[in-house]
Design a protein around this motif. Structure first.
Motif, PDB file in Angstrom:
ATOM      1  N   ARG A   1      36.136  42.194  37.204  1.00 61.78           N
ATOM      2  CA  ARG A   1      36.453  40.784  36.960  1.00 61.78           C
ATOM      3  C   ARG A   1      35.549  39.874  37.786  1.00 61.78           C
TER       4      ARG A   1
ATOM      5  N   GLU B   1      31.988  39.878  36.247  1.00 56.77           N
ATOM      6  CA  GLU B   1      31.929  39.016  35.067  1.00 56.77           C
ATOM      7  C   GLU B   1      31.938  37.547  35.485  1.00 56.77           C
TER       8      GLU B   1
ATOM      9  N   LEU C   1      37.792  50.015  23.993  1.00 53.02           N
ATOM     10  CA  LEU C   1      38.266  48.728  24.517  1.00 53.02           C
ATOM     11  C   LEU C   1      39.662  48.863  25.112  1.00 53.02           C
TER      12      LEU C   1
ATOM     13  N   SER D   1      37.506  44.646  28.734  1.00 54.43           N
ATOM     14  CA  SER D   1      36.360  43.944  28.156  1.00 54.43           C
ATOM     15  C   SER D   1      35.089  44.774  28.282  1.00 54.43           C
TER      16      SER D   1
ATOM     17  N   ASP E   1      33.976  37.041  23.022  1.00 53.02           N
ATOM     18  CA  ASP E   1      33.945  35.912  23.948  1.00 53.02           C
ATOM     19  C   ASP E   1      32.490  35.659  24.300  1.00 53.02           C
TER      20      ASP E   1
ATOM     21  N   GLU F   1      27.879  38.617  24.346  1.00 53.67           N
ATOM     22  CA  GLU F   1      29.331  38.596  24.149  1.00 53.67           C
ATOM     23  C   GLU F   1      30.004  39.637  25.031  1.00 53.67           C
ATOM     24  N   LEU F   2      31.241  39.337  25.406  1.00 53.49           N
ATOM     25  CA  LEU F   2      32.152  40.332  25.946  1.00 53.49           C
ATOM     26  C   LEU F   2      33.276  40.499  24.928  1.00 53.49           C
ATOM     27  N   TRP F   3      33.605  41.755  24.636  1.00 50.29           N
ATOM     28  CA  TRP F   3      34.547  42.084  23.567  1.00 50.29           C
ATOM     29  C   TRP F   3      35.859  42.592  24.147  1.00 50.29           C
ATOM     30  N   THR F   4      36.962  42.193  23.528  1.00 52.15           N
ATOM     31  CA  THR F   4      38.286  42.702  23.885  1.00 52.15           C
ATOM     32  C   THR F   4      39.058  42.963  22.599  1.00 52.15           C
TER      33      THR F   4
END
Length: 247
Positions: free
Chosen positions: A81, A84, A198, A203, A236, A242-245
């Motif tokens: 976290r 990021e 994921l 993320s 996102d 992008e960061l994916w969730t």
């Protein structure tokens, strides 16, 4: 790192040594250059605007916070976290309040205990020990002109005590080879589908999905956007990527 965790399973245990980018940031132009070079080589997203406008005064508070989180178990979710936040979400994470807020938002940590640990002698001593350990790395593995070990660096230690180090940015094959030389063994885990990855890791950047899910070239972005059109994953946008969730 995530591919190593998946492929090596329980034979691979990570201990984080926090040496920091700088005790005090002066001119951040070299930092911006490093970030852009790392993003170009790895495919990870980056947003340098924080570092150009209102950079953190130091990276050491964030390092201490990771050691504080480690008092409660695996600090990797909290470290992720912070990475990021600093590298692509434009969060100035150099104060106690900001670091506590990241812990609160992440969840999973006892906030009162975390707040106490941030200023405890034990955590400060643990960070000092990390600095000493990083300083002991031979000078040939230091970043030019910085006096600090190259980032990122990994040292794989087997039961015989031998060190197999990979210093600075490297490809996956070199990391896996060093880990196996130190005694790690492939776990035989199947390659996960994107949604499973994921669900396991949280993320992920497109480059991480490509590596973990074995989707080279255009296959990872194509699969991610396909899932996004079905509202199964969410993108996102952060700086250059992008960061994916999971949706």
């Amino acid at each position: 790192m995530r591919k190593l965790r998946l492929e090596l399973g329980d034979s691979f245990e990570v201990i984080y040594v926090m040496c920091g980018m700088a005790r005090e940031f002066g001119d951040t132009l070299p930092v911006v250059g490093e970030m852009l070079e790392a993003a170009d080589r790895s495919g990870m997203p980056v947003d340098t605007r924080l570092w150009q406008v209102a950079p953190p005064r130091s990276s050491h508070p964030a390092c201490i916070a990771v050691k504080a989180a480690a008092e409660q178990g695996d600090p990797s979710p909290y470290l992720r976290r912070l990475r990021e936040g600093l590298m692509c979400r434009r969060r100035k994470l150099d104060s106690t309040d900001a670091l506590i807020e990241e812990a609160r938002t992440l969840g999973g940590l006892d906030i009162d205990r975390f707040r106490f640990a941030l200023s405890s002698h034990a955590v400060l001593e643990a960070f000092a020990a990390d600095l000493d350990r990083a300083a002991a790395v031979p000078a040939e593995h230091h970043a030019e002109g910085t006096g600090r070990v190259k980032l990122p660096s990994l040292e794989f230690r087997g039961s015989d005590g031998d060190v197999h180090g990979v210093y600075g940015y490297s490809d996956y094959a070199s990391l896996a080879s060093a880990a196996i030389a130190a005694g790690a063994a492939p776990a035989g885990n199947p390659t996960p589908a994107v949604e499973d990855a994921l669900r396991t890791f949280g993320s992920m950047a497109t480059a991480e999905v490509a590596a973990v899910c074995d989707l080279p070239g255009p296959r990872a972005p194509a699969e991610l956007w396909r899932l996004a059109t079905e509202w199964r994953v969410r993108a996102d946008r952060v700086g250059s990527g992008e960061l994916w969730t999971l949706a």
